[in-house]
Design an enzyme around this catalytic site. Structure first.
Site, PDB file in Angstrom:
ATOM      1  N   ARG A  46       6.021   2.763  -4.034  1.00 12.81           N
ATOM      2  CA  ARG A  46       6.232   2.227  -5.382  1.00 12.81           C
ATOM      3  C   ARG A  46       4.941   1.550  -5.811  1.00 12.81           C
ATOM      4  O   ARG A  46       4.440   0.669  -5.110  1.00 12.81           O
ATOM      5  CB  ARG A  46       7.400   1.233  -5.418  1.00 12.81           C
ATOM      6  CG  ARG A  46       8.013   1.096  -6.827  1.00 12.81           C
ATOM      7  CD  ARG A  46       8.982  -0.076  -6.919  1.00 12.81           C
ATOM      8  NE  ARG A  46       8.274  -1.310  -6.724  1.00 12.81           N
ATOM      9  CZ  ARG A  46       8.656  -2.284  -5.884  1.00 12.81           C
ATOM     10  NH1 ARG A  46       9.738  -2.172  -5.166  1.00 12.81           N
ATOM     11  NH2 ARG A  46       7.939  -3.374  -5.760  1.00 12.81           N
ATOM     12  N   GLU A  63      -0.160  -3.650  -7.323  1.00 11.84           N
ATOM     13  CA  GLU A  63      -0.313  -3.213  -5.931  1.00 11.84           C
ATOM     14  C   GLU A  63       0.403  -1.894  -5.707  1.00 11.84           C
ATOM     15  O   GLU A  63       1.237  -1.473  -6.504  1.00 11.84           O
ATOM     16  CB  GLU A  63       0.268  -4.258  -4.965  1.00 11.84           C
ATOM     17  CG  GLU A  63       1.779  -4.413  -5.098  1.00 11.84           C
ATOM     18  CD  GLU A  63       2.461  -4.890  -3.820  1.00 11.84           C
ATOM     19  OE1 GLU A  63       1.856  -4.868  -2.745  1.00 11.84           O
ATOM     20  OE2 GLU A  63       3.653  -5.253  -3.905  1.00 11.84           O
ATOM     21  N   ASN A  65       2.859  -0.100  -2.851  1.00 15.13           N
ATOM     22  CA  ASN A  65       3.715  -0.402  -1.699  1.00 15.13           C
ATOM     23  C   ASN A  65       3.930   0.867  -0.890  1.00 15.13           C
ATOM     24  O   ASN A  65       4.377   1.876  -1.440  1.00 15.13           O
ATOM     25  CB  ASN A  65       5.077  -0.900  -2.170  1.00 15.13           C
ATOM     26  CG  ASN A  65       4.960  -2.194  -2.959  1.00 15.13           C
ATOM     27  OD1 ASN A  65       4.771  -3.258  -2.394  1.00 15.13           O
ATOM     28  ND2 ASN A  65       5.053  -2.099  -4.287  1.00 15.13           N
ATOM     29  N   SER A  70      11.542  -1.215  -2.456  1.00 14.47           N
ATOM     30  CA  SER A  70      12.994  -1.347  -2.632  1.00 14.47           C
ATOM     31  C   SER A  70      13.431  -1.347  -4.098  1.00 14.47           C
ATOM     32  O   SER A  70      12.623  -1.241  -5.012  1.00 14.47           O
ATOM     33  CB  SER A  70      13.483  -2.608  -1.931  1.00 14.47           C
ATOM     34  OG  SER A  70      12.843  -3.721  -2.479  1.00 14.47           O
ATOM     35  N   LYS A 243      -3.322  -5.062   1.557  1.00 15.06           N
ATOM     36  CA  LYS A 243      -4.092  -5.648   0.460  1.00 15.06           C
ATOM     37  C   LYS A 243      -5.590  -5.416   0.666  1.00 15.06           C
ATOM     38  O   LYS A 243      -6.326  -5.193  -0.286  1.00 15.06           O
ATOM     39  CB  LYS A 243      -3.791  -7.146   0.361  1.00 15.06           C
ATOM     40  CG  LYS A 243      -2.303  -7.493   0.151  1.00 15.06           C
ATOM     41  CD  LYS A 243      -1.817  -7.104  -1.220  1.00 15.06           C
ATOM     42  CE  LYS A 243      -0.424  -7.648  -1.536  1.00 15.06           C
ATOM     43  NZ  LYS A 243       0.688  -6.911  -0.911  1.00 15.06           N
ATOM     44  N   LYS A 301      -4.928 -13.171  -2.256  1.00 13.61           N
ATOM     45  CA  LYS A 301      -3.840 -12.445  -1.582  1.00 13.61           C
ATOM     46  C   LYS A 301      -4.073 -12.327  -0.075  1.00 13.61           C
ATOM     47  O   LYS A 301      -5.095 -11.794   0.349  1.00 13.61           O
ATOM     48  CB  LYS A 301      -3.725 -11.034  -2.156  1.00 13.61           C
ATOM     49  CG  LYS A 301      -3.362 -10.983  -3.622  1.00 13.61           C
ATOM     50  CD  LYS A 301      -3.057  -9.547  -4.033  1.00 13.61           C
ATOM     51  CE  LYS A 301      -2.464  -9.520  -5.422  1.00 13.61           C
ATOM     52  NZ  LYS A 301      -2.010  -8.153  -5.781  1.00 13.61           N
ATOM     53  N   GLU A 305       3.520  -8.749   2.538  1.00 12.35           N
ATOM     54  CA  GLU A 305       4.358  -8.035   1.574  1.00 12.35           C
ATOM     55  C   GLU A 305       5.613  -8.857   1.335  1.00 12.35           C
ATOM     56  O   GLU A 305       5.987  -9.669   2.170  1.00 12.35           O
ATOM     57  CB  GLU A 305       4.803  -6.675   2.140  1.00 12.35           C
ATOM     58  CG  GLU A 305       3.691  -5.774   2.602  1.00 12.35           C
ATOM     59  CD  GLU A 305       2.847  -5.255   1.463  1.00 12.35           C
ATOM     60  OE1 GLU A 305       3.371  -5.138   0.344  1.00 12.35           O
ATOM     61  OE2 GLU A 305       1.657  -5.004   1.686  1.00 12.35           O
ATOM     62  N   GLY A 306       6.269  -8.588   0.220  1.00 16.88           N
ATOM     63  CA  GLY A 306       7.593  -9.171   0.018  1.00 16.88           C
ATOM     64  C   GLY A 306       7.633 -10.297  -0.992  1.00 16.88           C
ATOM     65  O   GLY A 306       8.689 -10.865  -1.245  1.00 16.88           O
ATOM     66  N   ARG A 385      10.970  -5.179 -13.208  1.00 13.98           N
ATOM     67  CA  ARG A 385      11.395  -6.522 -12.798  1.00 13.98           C
ATOM     68  C   ARG A 385      10.802  -7.514 -13.786  1.00 13.98           C
ATOM     69  O   ARG A 385       9.621  -7.428 -14.112  1.00 13.98           O
ATOM     70  CB  ARG A 385      10.897  -6.837 -11.387  1.00 13.98           C
ATOM     71  CG  ARG A 385      11.594  -6.031 -10.305  1.00 13.98           C
ATOM     72  CD  ARG A 385      10.888  -6.167  -8.980  1.00 13.98           C
ATOM     73  NE  ARG A 385       9.530  -5.661  -9.070  1.00 13.98           N
ATOM     74  CZ  ARG A 385       8.591  -5.880  -8.152  1.00 13.98           C
ATOM     75  NH1 ARG A 385       8.851  -6.601  -7.086  1.00 13.98           N
ATOM     76  NH2 ARG A 385       7.377  -5.382  -8.314  1.00 13.98           N
TER      77      ARG A 385
HETATM   78  P1  ADP Z   1       3.704  -8.520  -2.549  1.00 15.31           P
HETATM   79  O1  ADP Z   1       3.309  -7.481  -1.582  1.00 15.31           O
HETATM   80  O2  ADP Z   1       4.012  -9.824  -1.949  1.00 15.31           O
HETATM   81  O3  ADP Z   1       4.766  -8.017  -3.498  1.00 15.31           O
HETATM   82  P2  ADP Z   1       1.956  -8.448  -4.890  1.00 15.31           P
HETATM   83  O4  ADP Z   1       0.553  -8.048  -4.913  1.00 15.31           O
HETATM   84  O5  ADP Z   1       2.906  -7.501  -5.531  1.00 15.31           O
HETATM   85  O6  ADP Z   1       2.374  -8.757  -3.391  1.00 15.31           O
HETATM   86  O7  ADP Z   1       2.101  -9.879  -5.569  1.00 15.31           O
HETATM   87  C1  ADP Z   1       3.333 -10.530  -5.752  1.00 15.31           C
HETATM   88  C2  ADP Z   1       3.520 -10.930  -7.201  1.00 15.31           C
HETATM   89  O8  ADP Z   1       2.421 -11.739  -7.626  1.00 15.31           O
HETATM   90  C3  ADP Z   1       3.533  -9.755  -8.169  1.00 15.31           C
HETATM   91  O9  ADP Z   1       4.833  -9.232  -8.302  1.00 15.31           O
HETATM   92  C4  ADP Z   1       3.025 -10.390  -9.450  1.00 15.31           C
HETATM   93  O10 ADP Z   1       4.064 -11.061 -10.115  1.00 15.31           O
HETATM   94  C5  ADP Z   1       2.029 -11.413  -8.956  1.00 15.31           C
HETATM   95  N1  ADP Z   1       0.658 -10.872  -8.940  1.00 15.31           N
HETATM   96  C6  ADP Z   1       0.079 -10.153  -7.958  1.00 15.31           C
HETATM   97  N2  ADP Z   1      -1.173  -9.780  -8.281  1.00 15.31           N
HETATM   98  C7  ADP Z   1      -1.405 -10.289  -9.499  1.00 15.31           C
HETATM   99  C8  ADP Z   1      -2.535 -10.270 -10.394  1.00 15.31           C
HETATM  100  N3  ADP Z   1      -3.676  -9.655 -10.067  1.00 15.31           N
HETATM  101  N4  ADP Z   1      -2.410 -10.900 -11.578  1.00 15.31           N
HETATM  102  C9  ADP Z   1      -1.266 -11.548 -11.911  1.00 15.31           C
HETATM  103  N5  ADP Z   1      -0.180 -11.603 -11.130  1.00 15.31           N
HETATM  104  C10 ADP Z   1      -0.232 -10.983  -9.932  1.00 15.31           C
HETATM  105 MG    MG Z   2       4.645  -6.646  -4.966  1.00 15.11          MG
END
Ligand code: ADP
Ligand code: MG
Length: 410
Positions: A46, A63, A65, A70, A243, A301, A305-306, A385
């Site tokens: 995803r 990102e 996944n 899920s 990441k 970051k 994940e999660g 979401r």
């Molecule tokens: P995870 O693997 O924990 O889901 P993500 O990279 O998806 O990691 O980050 C989690 C959440 O943080 C995302 O769903 C988003 O809401 C926020 N986020 C992540 N990267 C960014 C970014 N570059 N700018 C703004 N918000 C972000």
């Molecule tokens: Mg995410």
């Protein structure tokens, strides 16, 4: 692209060496990475995006996944719910919403097709060894799994579509019930008392350090990795979605190493937000200075994940200032995306709250490859979401966002 990365064990090892030294979890996974992966390759991915608030607004990737992506099932149910509500006029406040603007979401069927195709590829490879034996698809889940209803409809779809039963098992359970038998077959004790052959291992666990409470869980992961079952994902595929790898794809020549077609590489890059290494050997000192000087513009970051793991603003500044150069290399820095904000209503735990919200749009992908043959490669369904704009991080499971569905506008 992800498949090419997952197959490049040497590149993964070199690229993740420093990150692994600073992050024990990544290090442990990397240790399990085989030189040559076995079994058919099965990706259920995803890829998540925000619509970046620029003129014109543009999709920016949050990102990719590659493990336990899920909410395909629950997300598609929310789309159905919204269509029913629209038909009943519940959205009259929003000016009346024709149900036709709320597209159907085929994500569960797409994932079932991918799992089914991987099962068929496995069955074709091992036809001789499987004669007279029960074959099953393993769903590896967390103990006390909270997201069982997002998984269960896939089980039904597999039974109806492919005619293969699903067994749910935790990593600890697999450690005691499973073994790798002749020819690398992954064997598990079935409900009837006999051994069954796992054709596909679909991991809805194993992405977080907490999923490995002890050595038994790591033993189970090793068993999966060493078996010839189709793994979703293998360790290599999981690391391809880390990441650090995503940051390296944004670096010069990153995407181009794995995507030969220049036009395709360019199209992928168009969705990227900028990312920087935090390693001192890769300009991490300058990245750290930039983040500390303008903390509102970046996200820090870790290799997790999660949801709920990233650092923002003042907290990020403080964390970076308190880290040694070595500790910093466990992280990557990313440009903060500013998503388009809309006014809407969020319902959580039966309570409605009206406010400014932002929405993250995910596109599911299914990919099956056996040797050099790509058997399936398709985008299948979406996930939306939404969360209050004031919330930095966090998904649905982290207790911040809610499942939503898109509305098409001209
Ligand atoms: P995870 O693997 O924990 O889901 P993500 O990279 O998806 O990691 O980050 C989690 C959440 O943080 C995302 O769903 C988003 O809401 C926020 N986020 C992540 N990267 C960014 C970014 N570059 N700018 C703004 N918000 C972000
Ligand atoms: Mg995410």
């Amino acid at each position: 692209m992800l498949s090419a990365i997952a197959r490049d064990a040497d590149w993964l090892r070199t690229s993740l060496a420093e990150t692994s030294a600073a992050d024990a979890f990544t290090g442990r996974l990397l240790k399990l990475l085989p030189a040559t992966p076995t079994g058919p390759e099965l990706f259920v991915t995803r890829t998540d995006y925000f619509v970046h608030d620029a003129s014109p607004p543009a999709l920016r990737m949050v990102e990719m996944n590659t493990i336990a992506a899920s909410f395909a099932v629950l997300g598609s149910k929310v789309a159905k719910l919204h269509r029913v509500l629209a038909a009943r006029g519940a959205s009259a406040r929003a000016g009346g919403l024709p149900a036709g603007r709320l597209p159907d979401n085929g994500a569960p069927e797409g994932i079932a097709r991918a799992l089914g195709a991987a099962h068929d590829a496995f069955a074709a490879r091992h036809a001789g060894a499987l004669a007279g034996r029960q074959t099953v698809i393993l769903f590896v889940v967390q103990p006390g799994e909270r997201n069982a209803f997002d998984q269960d409809a896939l089980r039904h779809a597999l039974w109806a579509g492919v005619g293969v039963p699903v067994r749910r098992v935790t990593l600890a359970g697999l450690a005691s019930m499973g073994r790798v038998g002749d020819g690398g077959l992954l064997l598990v004790w079935g409900a009837g008392g006999g051994e069954e052959v796992a054709s596909v291992v679909y991991m809805r666990a194993g992405y977080a350090p907490a999923d490995y409470a002890g050595e038994r869980e790591w033993d189970a992961r090793k068993m999966i990795e060493e078996s010839c079952a189709a793994k979703c994902p293998s360790v290599g595929m999981q690391l391809a979605g880390s990441k650090k790898v995503q940051q390296m794809l944004d670096a010069a020549g990153g995407v181009e190493r794995f995507v030969e077609d220049a036009g395709e590489a360019k199209a992928i890059r168009r969705t990227f937000a900028r990312q920087w290494s935090m390693s001192a050997r890769e300009g991490g000192e300058a990245a750290a200075r930039m983040a500390v000087e303008r903390p509102g513009e970046f996200v820090l970051k870790p290799q997790r994940e999660g949801g709920g793991n990233n650092l923002y603003a003042g907290e990020m500044k403080k964390a970076i200032e308190g880290m040694s150069a070595e500790e910093r290399s466990a992280y990557v820095l990313m440009e903060r995306i500013r998503p388009v904000v809309t006014k809407n209503v969020i319902v959580r735990g039966g309570e409605a709250a009206e406010g400014e919200i932002v929405s993250e749009f995910g596109v599911f992908g299914g990919f099956v490859r056996d040797g050099d043959d790509v058997l399936l490669n398709e985008a299948g369904g979406t996930l939306l979401r939404s969360k209050l704009a004031s919330q930095d991080d966090g998904g649905v499971a982290a207790g911040v966002a809610v499942l939503d569905s898109p509305c098409l506008v001209d």
